[in-house]
Write an enzyme that holds these catalytic residues in place. Structure first.
Site, mmCIF file in Angstrom:
data_model
loop_
_atom_site.group_PDB
_atom_site.id
_atom_site.type_symbol
_atom_site.label_atom_id
_atom_site.label_comp_id
_atom_site.label_asym_id
_atom_site.label_seq_id
_atom_site.Cartn_x
_atom_site.Cartn_y
_atom_site.Cartn_z
ATOM 1 N N HIS A 305 37.211 33.622 36.184
ATOM 2 C CA HIS A 305 35.887 33.801 37.347
ATOM 3 C C HIS A 305 37.028 33.911 38.246
ATOM 4 C CE1 HIS A 305 33.232 32.046 40.075
ATOM 5 N NE2 HIS A 305 32.383 31.775 38.749
ATOM 6 N N ASP A 362 29.231 30.194 31.315
ATOM 7 C CA ASP A 362 28.373 30.519 30.036
ATOM 8 C C ASP A 362 29.297 30.505 28.584
ATOM 9 O OD1 ASP A 362 28.784 32.967 32.433
ATOM 10 O OD2 ASP A 362 26.940 32.411 31.487
HETATM 11 C C1 SDX Z 1 29.632 34.411 35.554
HETATM 12 O O1 SDX Z 1 30.764 35.288 40.648
HETATM 13 C C2 SDX Z 1 30.566 33.964 40.298
HETATM 14 O O2 SDX Z 1 29.969 33.090 40.967
HETATM 15 C C3 SDX Z 1 29.747 34.604 38.832
HETATM 16 C C4 SDX Z 1 28.838 33.359 37.861
HETATM 17 C C5 SDX Z 1 27.839 32.529 38.823
HETATM 18 O O3 SDX Z 1 27.075 31.502 38.601
HETATM 19 O O4 SDX Z 1 27.173 33.724 39.521
HETATM 20 O O5 SDX Z 1 30.134 32.035 38.073
HETATM 21 C C6 SDX Z 1 28.684 34.090 36.440
HETATM 22 O O6 SDX Z 1 29.040 35.477 35.840
HETATM 23 C C7 SDX Z 1 31.009 33.554 35.044
HETATM 24 C C8 SDX Z 1 31.331 34.869 34.719
HETATM 25 C C9 SDX Z 1 31.244 35.328 33.498
HETATM 26 N N1 SDX Z 1 32.224 36.517 32.928
HETATM 27 C C10 SDX Z 1 32.922 36.638 31.610
HETATM 28 O O7 SDX Z 1 32.808 35.224 31.203
HETATM 29 C C11 SDX Z 1 32.701 37.623 30.810
HETATM 30 C C12 SDX Z 1 34.986 37.532 31.245
HETATM 31 N N2 SDX Z 1 35.124 37.062 32.177
HETATM 32 C C13 SDX Z 1 36.125 38.503 32.877
HETATM 33 O O8 SDX Z 1 35.804 39.344 32.220
HETATM 34 C C14 SDX Z 1 36.623 38.094 34.445
HETATM 35 O O9 SDX Z 1 37.259 36.774 34.608
HETATM 36 C C15 SDX Z 1 35.461 37.952 35.504
HETATM 37 C C16 SDX Z 1 34.696 39.030 35.325
HETATM 38 C C17 SDX Z 1 34.672 36.686 35.300
HETATM 39 C C18 SDX Z 1 35.766 38.216 36.622
HETATM 40 O O10 SDX Z 1 36.877 39.028 36.798
HETATM 41 P P1 SDX Z 1 38.324 39.310 38.262
HETATM 42 O O11 SDX Z 1 37.976 37.808 39.275
HETATM 43 O O12 SDX Z 1 37.742 40.773 38.396
HETATM 44 O O13 SDX Z 1 39.601 39.578 37.430
HETATM 45 P P2 SDX Z 1 40.172 40.531 37.047
HETATM 46 O O14 SDX Z 1 39.721 40.940 36.251
HETATM 47 O O15 SDX Z 1 40.750 41.581 37.874
HETATM 48 O O16 SDX Z 1 40.985 39.653 35.840
HETATM 49 C C19 SDX Z 1 42.364 39.095 35.835
HETATM 50 C C20 SDX Z 1 43.500 39.355 35.008
HETATM 51 C C21 SDX Z 1 43.132 40.373 34.743
HETATM 52 O O17 SDX Z 1 44.500 41.069 34.240
HETATM 53 P P3 SDX Z 1 45.868 41.665 34.728
HETATM 54 O O18 SDX Z 1 45.836 42.502 35.255
HETATM 55 O O19 SDX Z 1 46.304 40.354 35.805
HETATM 56 O O20 SDX Z 1 46.937 41.148 34.144
HETATM 57 O O21 SDX Z 1 43.113 38.328 33.894
HETATM 58 C C22 SDX Z 1 42.396 38.997 32.834
HETATM 59 C C23 SDX Z 1 41.876 40.048 33.889
HETATM 60 O O22 SDX Z 1 42.791 41.013 32.888
HETATM 61 N N3 SDX Z 1 41.088 38.849 32.420
HETATM 62 C C24 SDX Z 1 41.367 38.276 31.887
HETATM 63 C C25 SDX Z 1 39.983 37.897 30.952
HETATM 64 N N4 SDX Z 1 39.604 37.265 32.888
HETATM 65 C C26 SDX Z 1 40.458 37.952 33.586
HETATM 66 N N5 SDX Z 1 41.468 38.576 30.433
HETATM 67 C C27 SDX Z 1 40.900 38.334 28.959
HETATM 68 N N6 SDX Z 1 39.676 37.338 28.881
HETATM 69 C C28 SDX Z 1 39.046 37.207 29.555
HETATM 70 N N7 SDX Z 1 38.364 37.130 29.709
#
Ligand code: SDX
Length: 427
Positions: A305, A362
């Site tokens: 998140h 989710d």
């Molecule tokens: C919702 O914003 C809100 O409030 C949203 C929400 C709401 O109520 O409106 O809470 C609802 O959208 C919840 C999120 C649902 N999405 C997912 O579950 C999809 C999987 N999660 C990710 O794609 C990710 O965690 C996000 C999109 C939710 C957040 O992405 P960020 O904040 O841009 O974080 P990032 O992509 O920069 O990740 C930071 C690191 C990265 O690794 P490094 O580059 O540091 O090596 O964490 C890793 C990412 O690769 N990472 C994950 C991951 N989520 C982040 N690696 C594997 N699996 C994951 N799920």
């Protein structure tokens, strides 16, 4: 003494800070370009507050979520969805009279204009419900064009009530069309969740009794999804609304934003991921391995998140409810066990621990929706139904803000320098 000084070469810019009621402190950079000729770069606006909001407070480090100051745990346990919709929009819990008047207003707007049926029937039977909902929500501006002025409080109230009242009917009718069943009209003797369940799952040929376990669980899920500050879809609603587009167009933009698998579409993606794990033998560790592999686009859906660097408080509540609801319904879904195992594997893996990746809203919600009988492709429209009062509240707060400006971010141009046109025969 300025709160902050930005030094760039020989130049300095004094910056003032603004503190919120609690949480982050903001530094106003409103004069950055005019004084220093600079713009900021902040991909995904991870460090940028567009403005001030009194609707929802999130503390990501401590896993706190409050709507207008009320903790989500208390609202999920004690409130109902229309009361939360009122609270988010008007800022205070309603008195008994205010609540009854609001509930009555919503109930009286549940019907759709009869000719809206042709809109649903224009789609292929297998159209994704999010695409239909976004289109139907936008179309409400054409079927109900009499209250679209974003600066007219009475018109906004009427359109907001129409939206909250008619969205369950639109969702149920698009579902009935997809399964070739007759439309079921709203039953104004039922509460919000029960009315939706009846429109979704009853058929004219048989008596239908709403299961209170399902209705109460749906109400709790709607409350948990009702708002979440400046998330991707709420920011889309604000951005479109900042141009004084009407409420239906603005909310339609939010529905489209929510449909993405990184945002609300994740609840459908989680179920598909869990199904894939089960169909491939149930080895969760290989999926955790893939999620960590930078060369593999696979992500652990329902994990991570932008704001929560602790457990999402909503995920805690939904996880507990999933066990209770499945037990009460006598549903034994292997996906729940797989989800819990996956959670444990991930929470004990350095990759997830270092990045503070926890289950989000989710991760478990789809398991409950499936146990209730909803098809997987409806999970995200259920998220949208819950988020509707939050989007409306964010849109109304921006529309009523005298300091609000049209959203128009800058960019750093990295394209070609000026060059002359070359006639096609000379290229
Ligand atoms: C919702 O914003 C809100 O409030 C949203 C929400 C709401 O109520 O409106 O809470 C609802 O959208 C919840 C999120 C649902 N999405 C997912 O579950 C999809 C999987 N999660 C990710 O794609 C990710 O965690 C996000 C999109 C939710 C957040 O992405 P960020 O904040 O841009 O974080 P990032 O992509 O920069 O990740 C930071 C690191 C990265 O690794 P490094 O580059 O540091 O090596 O964490 C890793 C990412 O690769 N990472 C994950 C991951 N989520 C982040 N690696 C594997 N699996 C994951 N799920």
């Amino acid at each position: 003494m300025p709160d902050a000084v930005l030094r760039y070469g020989e130049q300095e810019l004094e910056l003032t800070s603004h503190s919120g009621t609690e949480g982050d402190t903001g530094v106003d950079i409103g004069k950055l370009r005019s004084e220093l000729g600079l713009v900021t770069i902040d991909r995904g606006f991870a460090n940028t507050a567009e403005g001030l909001s009194a609707v929802t407070y999130i503390n990501g480090e401590e896993g706190i979520l409050r709507y207008r100051g009320y903790p989500i745990e208390q609202l999920a346990e004690k409130s109902d969805f229309l009361e939360v919709a009122y609270l988010l929009q008007y800022g205070e819990l309603p008195t008994k009279t205010e609540y009854e008047e609001y509930e009555d207003a919503i109930t009286r707007h549940t019907l759709l204009r009869e000719d809206m049926k042709y809109l649903f029937e224009a789609f292929p039977h297998n159209a994704h419900p999010m695409q239909i909902l976004a289109s139907a929500t936008s179309a409400l501006a054409t079927y109900y064009p009499d209250a679209l002025d974003p600066l007219d409080e009475e018109a906004v109230d009427l359109s907001a009530r129409r939206l909250i009242a008619k969205t369950p009917t639109m969702m149920a009718w698009s579902y009935k069309y997809s399964v070739h069943q007759p439309y079921v009209y709203p039953d104004n003797s039922l509460d919000y969740s029960s009315n939706f369940l009846k429109m979704m799952f009853s058929v004219p040929a048989e008596e239908y009794v709403v299961d209170p376990v399902v209705a109460n669980a749906l109400t709790m899920l709607l409350i948990l999804h009702a708002d979440h500050g400046q998330n991707c879809s709420s920011s889309a609603v604000r951005l479109v609304g900042s141009g004084h587009a009407n409420i239906f167009s603005s909310i339609s933009a939010g529905i489209h934003a929510l449909s993405g698998p990184l945002h609300g579409g994740a609840n459908q993606a989680v179920l598909e991921m869990l199904d894939m794990i089960v169909s491939e033998g149930g080895d969760t560790s290989q999926f955790v391995k893939r999620a960590k592999d930078k060369n593999d686009p696979f992500r652990l859906m329902g994990f991570g998140h932008r704001v929560y660097k602790n457990f999402d408080p909503r995920a805690r509540i939904i996880k507990k409810a999933a066990e209770e609801v499945l037990d009460a319904l006598g549903v034994d879904d292997p996906l729940l066990e797989v989800a819990m195992e996956l959670e444990q594997v991930a929470l004990n893996d350095d990759y997830f621990v270092e990045r503070r990746l926890y289950p989000n809203v989710d991760f478990y919600s789809g398991i409950i929706y499936r146990a209730m009988g909803f098809p997987t492709d409806m999970f995200t429209v259920l998220f949208a139904m819950g988020r509707l009062p939050g989007w409306i509240s964010q849109w109304r707060e921006l529309s009523a803000d005298p300091q609000a400006k049209i959203f128009r971010p800058r960019q750093l141009y990295v394209g070609p320098e000026t060059r002359d046109y070359v006639p096609i025969d000379e290229r």
